[in-house]
Design a protein around this motif. Structure first.
Motif, PDB file in Angstrom:
ATOM      1  N   VAL A 271       0.861  -1.172   0.000  1.00  0.00           N
ATOM      2  CA  VAL A 271       0.000   0.000   0.000  1.00  0.00           C
ATOM      3  C   VAL A 271       0.903   1.229   0.000  1.00  0.00           C
ATOM      4  O   VAL A 271       1.702   1.424   0.906  1.00  0.00           O
ATOM      5  CB  VAL A 271      -0.919   0.024   1.235  1.00  0.00           C
ATOM      6  N   THR A 272       0.782   2.019  -1.016  1.00  0.00           N
ATOM      7  CA  THR A 272       1.569   3.236  -1.122  1.00  0.00           C
ATOM      8  C   THR A 272       0.812   4.364  -0.443  1.00  0.00           C
ATOM      9  O   THR A 272      -0.393   4.523  -0.679  1.00  0.00           O
ATOM     10  CB  THR A 272       1.808   3.593  -2.598  1.00  0.00           C
TER      11      THR A 272
ATOM     12  N   GLN B  78      11.830  11.065   3.712  1.00  0.00           N
ATOM     13  CA  GLN B  78      10.677  10.810   4.590  1.00  0.00           C
ATOM     14  C   GLN B  78       9.648   9.926   3.894  1.00  0.00           C
ATOM     15  O   GLN B  78       9.129   8.983   4.470  1.00  0.00           O
ATOM     16  CB  GLN B  78      10.039  12.129   5.038  1.00  0.00           C
ATOM     17  N   ALA B  79       9.361  10.220   2.637  1.00  0.00           N
ATOM     18  CA  ALA B  79       8.414   9.400   1.876  1.00  0.00           C
ATOM     19  C   ALA B  79       8.979   7.999   1.662  1.00  0.00           C
ATOM     20  O   ALA B  79       8.238   7.010   1.699  1.00  0.00           O
ATOM     21  CB  ALA B  79       8.094  10.063   0.543  1.00  0.00           C
ATOM     22  N   ALA B  80      10.290   7.902   1.442  1.00  0.00           N
ATOM     23  CA  ALA B  80      10.926   6.591   1.277  1.00  0.00           C
ATOM     24  C   ALA B  80      10.811   5.773   2.564  1.00  0.00           C
ATOM     25  O   ALA B  80      10.579   4.559   2.520  1.00  0.00           O
ATOM     26  CB  ALA B  80      12.389   6.760   0.873  1.00  0.00           C
ATOM     27  N   LEU B  81      10.947   6.436   3.714  1.00  0.00           N
ATOM     28  CA  LEU B  81      10.787   5.755   4.998  1.00  0.00           C
ATOM     29  C   LEU B  81       9.364   5.224   5.162  1.00  0.00           C
ATOM     30  O   LEU B  81       9.160   4.067   5.538  1.00  0.00           O
ATOM     31  CB  LEU B  81      11.136   6.699   6.151  1.00  0.00           C
TER      32      LEU B  81
ATOM     33  N   SER C 224      18.409   5.375   1.195  1.00  0.00           N
ATOM     34  CA  SER C 224      19.345   6.107   0.335  1.00  0.00           C
ATOM     35  C   SER C 224      19.215   5.679  -1.121  1.00  0.00           C
ATOM     36  O   SER C 224      19.291   6.502  -2.032  1.00  0.00           O
ATOM     37  CB  SER C 224      20.784   5.870   0.792  1.00  0.00           C
ATOM     38  N   ALA C 225      18.999   4.386  -1.337  1.00  0.00           N
ATOM     39  CA  ALA C 225      18.915   3.866  -2.707  1.00  0.00           C
ATOM     40  C   ALA C 225      17.651   4.312  -3.426  1.00  0.00           C
ATOM     41  O   ALA C 225      17.683   4.566  -4.633  1.00  0.00           O
ATOM     42  CB  ALA C 225      18.999   2.341  -2.689  1.00  0.00           C
TER      43      ALA C 225
END
Length: 103
Positions: free
Chosen positions: A6-7, A79-82, A69-70
């Motif tokens: 879920v994005t 923050q969105a990647a987390l 980081s990747a």
């Protein structure tokens, strides 16, 4: 039925009860945090112990930083990647622990 990650549809916000929440692209509201029946002080003591003495926890934390980081880029900040990482992990693990998945 195939479970797909879920994005988050938007960044997390704090609701009226003080919970960190977000809306997934599936339209459902997700609450980030501990269930109310868990004693936060006990969890904090365990987390402090894990952070200080557990090589496994340190490996997991290091891999999470590497993943963030990747995948971080101009379109997806850290923050969105987390949030994406945590949501993806929850989705990937929920079949193994169905009794703790959100409604």
């Amino acid at each position: 039925m195939t479970n797909k990650p879920v994005t988050p549809h938007a960044g997390p916000t704090v609701d009226g009860d003080g919970n960190l929440t977000y809306i997934g692209d599936d339209g459902r509201r997700y609450v980030v945090g501990l269930p109310p029946e868990i004693d936060e002080d006990s969890v904090e003591r365990v987390m402090t112990m894990l952070r200080g003495s557990s090589p496994l926890f340190q490996d997991i934390e290091r891999l999470c930083h590497r993943w963030i980081s990747a995948v971080s880029c101009e379109e997806l900040d850290a923050q969105a990647a987390l949030v994406l990482l945590l949501t993806t992990l929850e989705t990937a693990l929920e079949d193994s622990y169905p009794e703790i998945t959100p409604d």
